[in-house]
Design a protein around this motif. Sequence first.
Motif, PDB file in Angstrom:
ATOM      1  N   GLY A 230      -4.019   2.987   4.463  1.00  0.00           N
ATOM      2  CA  GLY A 230      -3.217   2.068   3.480  1.00  0.00           C
ATOM      3  C   GLY A 230      -3.284   0.702   3.360  1.00  0.00           C
ATOM      4  N   THR A 232      -1.517  -1.822   2.930  1.00  0.00           N
ATOM      5  CA  THR A 232      -0.567  -2.856   3.818  1.00  0.00           C
ATOM      6  C   THR A 232      -1.151  -2.623   5.284  1.00  0.00           C
ATOM      7  N   ARG A 233      -1.789  -1.603   5.640  1.00  0.00           N
ATOM      8  CA  ARG A 233      -2.639  -1.549   6.991  1.00  0.00           C
ATOM      9  C   ARG A 233      -3.701  -2.475   7.033  1.00  0.00           C
TER      10      ARG A 233
HETATM   11  N1  PLP Z   1       0.389   6.955   4.370  1.00  0.00           N
HETATM   12  C1  PLP Z   1       0.725   7.566   3.362  1.00  0.00           C
HETATM   13  C2  PLP Z   1       0.948   9.157   3.710  1.00  0.00           C
HETATM   14  C3  PLP Z   1       1.571   7.059   2.210  1.00  0.00           C
HETATM   15  O1  PLP Z   1       1.868   7.664   1.045  1.00  0.00           O
HETATM   16  C4  PLP Z   1       1.439   5.641   2.004  1.00  0.00           C
HETATM   17  C5  PLP Z   1       1.845   5.032   0.989  1.00  0.00           C
HETATM   18  O2  PLP Z   1       2.703   5.667   0.228  1.00  0.00           O
HETATM   19  C6  PLP Z   1       1.167   4.955   3.080  1.00  0.00           C
HETATM   20  C7  PLP Z   1       0.485   5.513   4.111  1.00  0.00           C
HETATM   21  C8  PLP Z   1       0.923   3.406   3.188  1.00  0.00           C
HETATM   22  O3  PLP Z   1       0.066   2.893   2.187  1.00  0.00           O
HETATM   23  P1  PLP Z   1       0.021   1.632   1.524  1.00  0.00           P
HETATM   24  O4  PLP Z   1       0.161   0.421   2.471  1.00  0.00           O
HETATM   25  O5  PLP Z   1      -1.409   1.536   0.617  1.00  0.00           O
HETATM   26  O6  PLP Z   1       1.183   1.572   0.655  1.00  0.00           O
END
Ligand code: PLP
Length: 314
Positions: A230, A232-233
């Motif tokens: 992700g 945000t990660r």
């Molecule tokens: N994991 C999954 C399965 C997701 O669908 C998402 C975002 O929708 C995330 C993690 C978090 O990702 P991001 O930080 O890019 O939004």
Amino acid sequence: MSALNEFPMPAPEAPDLDIDPAEGIAFIDGDYHPLRDAKISVLDFGFMRSDCTFDTVKVWDGRFFCLGRHIDRFLTSCETLRLELPVTRDELIDIHFECVRRSGLQRALVKPICTRGMAVPGSRDPRDATPNFFAYAQPYSDTIKKEVQDRGLNMIIASVPRISPDSVNPKIKNYNRLDFVAGLFEAYDRGGDNVLLPDEDGNITEGPGFNVFIIKDGEATTPHRGMLEGITRQITFTLCEELQIKTHVAPVPTVDLLAADEVFITSTAGGIMPITMIDGEPLQSGKPGPKTEQIRDLYWSKHEDPEWTTSIDY
Ligand code: PLP
């Protein structure tokens, strides 16, 4: 009356000028339309086989947040799936801006989606399909309701494992989510707010729409495998560096989650969200942890920072 006009064809639908653009605007079939009019064929492999990818980009107070990273991830996902995008990178970015501009939304989520599209009649061969690209801006909403975020989530660890990353690559943002749906029903049945799925070895992976971090003895750890990487990660790594919190990417067994000092989840739609109960039992004090709150505050402060954002000229 002749037999021919007994069942007259309905007149073509005129565009509905009464639809408020703030409900959302879509780019589909090469043009912009109200979001509620955006439709794809039932024969699209994206619908029939989940053969597609997408991304979710945030607009906060008239600014895109980390747009470039989302565009890069979406382009990589398309390439990995051998989905040939019918637009260039620059056109893709323009479409993101134009959807938001036309909607007038100051806070929005923008989703670019590319599906395998429709194949020639009778063919089940993905090589016979023409990829279908569309995108839309819709009003912003959090993955987890704001009031639940503020008190902290009661997170359930599902009995259903996340689908193996050797079968479906979770680094490509995808709609293969029946494991999450089963997990969510299990979580709601057990009185929880949401769910985290373990892998077959009992290590935590992720939840429907978010990654997870634990904090133990002042250091943060997030799972290394079986989940979307992700954005945000990734941002959390940078925020932790700024806050001098050491981070690790390593297996997170369920027992470590239960024994953590703090746990939080991360997502574009919601940011940094504290977990205060696991499987119905309070985690430590049962209140959002201090490090989680620090990271959360720093995360939201970046939404005004021109280095992290791109303003939209409405
Ligand atoms: N994991 C999954 C399965 C997701 O669908 C998402 C975002 O929708 C995330 C993690 C978090 O990702 P991001 O930080 O890019 O939004």
